[in-house]
Design an enzyme around this catalytic site. Structure first.
Site, PDB file in Angstrom:
ATOM      1  N   CYS A 216      62.222  21.459  48.301  1.00 54.33           N
ATOM      2  CA  CYS A 216      63.091  21.306  49.470  1.00 54.33           C
ATOM      3  C   CYS A 216      63.912  22.571  49.643  1.00 54.33           C
ATOM      4  CB  CYS A 216      63.996  20.082  49.374  1.00 54.33           C
ATOM      5  SG  CYS A 216      64.102  19.364  47.791  1.00 54.33           S
TER       6      CYS A 216
ATOM      7  N   ASN B  43      51.418  14.516  55.508  1.00 52.27           N
ATOM      8  CA  ASN B  43      52.626  13.722  55.726  1.00 52.27           C
ATOM      9  C   ASN B  43      53.841  14.608  55.892  1.00 52.27           C
ATOM     10  OD1 ASN B  43      54.923  13.234  53.523  1.00 52.27           O
ATOM     11  ND2 ASN B  43      53.034  13.764  52.411  1.00 52.27           N
ATOM     12  N   ALA B  44      54.757  14.110  56.716  1.00 50.90           N
ATOM     13  CA  ALA B  44      56.098  14.690  56.820  1.00 50.90           C
ATOM     14  C   ALA B  44      57.045  13.500  56.944  1.00 50.90           C
ATOM     15  CB  ALA B  44      56.213  15.618  58.024  1.00 50.90           C
TER      16      ALA B  44
ATOM     17  N   GLY C 181      47.235  15.758  42.187  1.00 51.89           N
ATOM     18  CA  GLY C 181      46.694  16.352  43.406  1.00 51.89           C
ATOM     19  C   GLY C 181      45.222  16.030  43.565  1.00 51.89           C
ATOM     20  N   GLY C 182      44.937  15.097  44.471  1.00 48.92           N
ATOM     21  CA  GLY C 182      43.555  14.820  44.832  1.00 48.92           C
ATOM     22  C   GLY C 182      42.784  13.933  43.873  1.00 48.92           C
TER      23      GLY C 182
ATOM     24  N   SER D 153      61.385  10.096  45.757  1.00 48.56           N
ATOM     25  CA  SER D 153      62.507  11.018  45.535  1.00 48.56           C
ATOM     26  C   SER D 153      63.773  10.517  46.217  1.00 48.56           C
ATOM     27  CB  SER D 153      62.187  12.401  46.094  1.00 48.56           C
ATOM     28  OG  SER D 153      61.112  12.973  45.414  1.00 48.56           O
TER      29      SER D 153
ATOM     30  N   GLY E  10      59.893  13.148  55.427  1.00 51.80           N
ATOM     31  CA  GLY E  10      61.270  13.627  55.615  1.00 51.80           C
ATOM     32  C   GLY E  10      62.229  13.072  54.580  1.00 51.80           C
TER      33      GLY E  10
END
Ligand SMILES: Cc1cc2nc3c(=O)[nH]c(=O)nc-3n(C[C@H](O)[C@H](O)[C@H](O)COP(=O)(O)O)c2cc1C
Length: 308
Positions: A132, A69-70, A247-248, A46, A72
């Site tokens: 966000c 995760n972060a 997802g997954g 992104s 950021g």
């Protein structure tokens, strides 16, 4: 031999397996490697209006049942990103692998500006990350949690996308995901990507504090597969836009489950962390093997099977 050809918004993908956003950044060489390894399409990380360095380490850890995760939203900003995406698109074109751009912003107007800049790189699809915070909202509610704000963002992106179709990426942690989907559909989104990560926290009991510098982060991988399957099934059953089910998914059998939930294509992120950039090609081969063994000849036979 099963036919894995996947039709998505008028694009013909060699197969339904799509690299999810954020996993391999925007490096043209890495995206090309995933395409060569057999991905049907690839999504870039992104990108927002201005450069962001993101959070300090640690930003991603494996905690036993997936990742948290972060990161950021680390990115160089749209004006720098657009030529990188154009370079990636040029490398992917001869392989017949479409490039999906991914964008974010803090206001609908910012989303529109980022879309206009990124559209100059002519990606096949613009994915809109709405997980966000809305900076205009008193509580910084994410756009993904507010049908009106999500629709405003969608309209701003569509108006600035130069005719490139738009997929809105939905969050799982909302009371009614179909309501958000219908709102972005009414604002002229062409597709949905579901799901983004699920908020979570992992604590280091010896240190007595969260492991991530940002304290909380987004869960991905095996832990969220049942959540993603349910969201995709609800979306496929209750609205008409095609869904990139994400997802997954770590294996070809996971991908088959996602198709059975009604996904048109299947996003793969965390599998690359576990299995490397070859993961997507391996998942395609496993899906092919599963379909052949179970007697399926086309994706249409799998799609939505679990909803009937
Ligand atoms: C390290 C990491 C970074 C991510 N960055 C982004 C991002 O920039 N934009 C976005 O829309 N999703 C991002 N995601 C979410 C993934 O695209 C995907 O929706 C999510 O991880 C669920 O799929 P998975 O279980 O296959 O990983 C990121 C996920 C991970 C693990």
């Amino acid at each position: 031999m099963p036919d894995l050809t996947c039709s998505l918004l008028g694009l013909t993908l060699h197969n339904p397996i799509v690299l999810a956003s954020g996993i391999l950044g925007t490096s043209a060489a890495l995206l090309e490697r995933v395409a060569q390894a057999g991905a049907g399409a690839v999504t870039a990380k992104s990108c927002g209006p201005a450069p962001r360095t993101g959070h300090p380490n640690p930003i991603t850890i494996e905690w036993g049942h997936g990742l948290i995760n972060a990161v950021g939203l680390t990115n160089p900003g749209a004006p720098v990103e657009a030529p990188l995406l154009a370079e990636a698109r040029a490398l992917l074109q001869p392989l017949g692998v479409p490039l999906i751009a991914s964008i974010f912003g803090g206001t609908p107007r910012e989303y529109g500006e980022v879309a206009r800049t990124i559209a100059t790189a002519r990606p096949a699809l613009i994915e809109v990350n709405i997980s966000c915070p809305n900076v205009a909202d008193e509580f910084g509610t994410p756009f993904a949690a507010d049908a009106v704000a999500a629709a405003e963002v969608t309209a701003a992106v569509v108006a600035n996308a130069g005719g490139i179709p738009v997929s809105v990426k939905l969050a799982p942690n909302v009371p009614d995901i179909v309501r958000i989907a219908r709102a972005v559909g009414a604002a002229s989104a062409s597709a949905l990507t579901a799901i983004n990560t699920m908020p979570g926290m992992v604590i280091d009991p010896y240190a007595g504090r969260p492991v991530l510098s940002n304290r909380s982060g987004g869960l991905s991988g095996p832990a969220i597969k049942p959540i993603a399957l349910r969201c995709v099934a609800q979306l496929a059953a209750e609205q008409d836009l095609p869904v990139i089910g994400t997802g997954g998914v770590l294996t070809g059998i996971d991908a088959a489950e996602m198709l059975m939930a009604g996904a048109t294509a299947v996003g793969v992120g965390t599998a690359v962390w576990y299995r490397g950039p070859e993961a997507l090609g391996q998942i395609v081969a496993e899906l092919d093997e599963f379909m052949a063994a179970e007697g399926y000849t086309s994706l249409a036979e799998l799609r939505g099977l679990a909803l009937r």
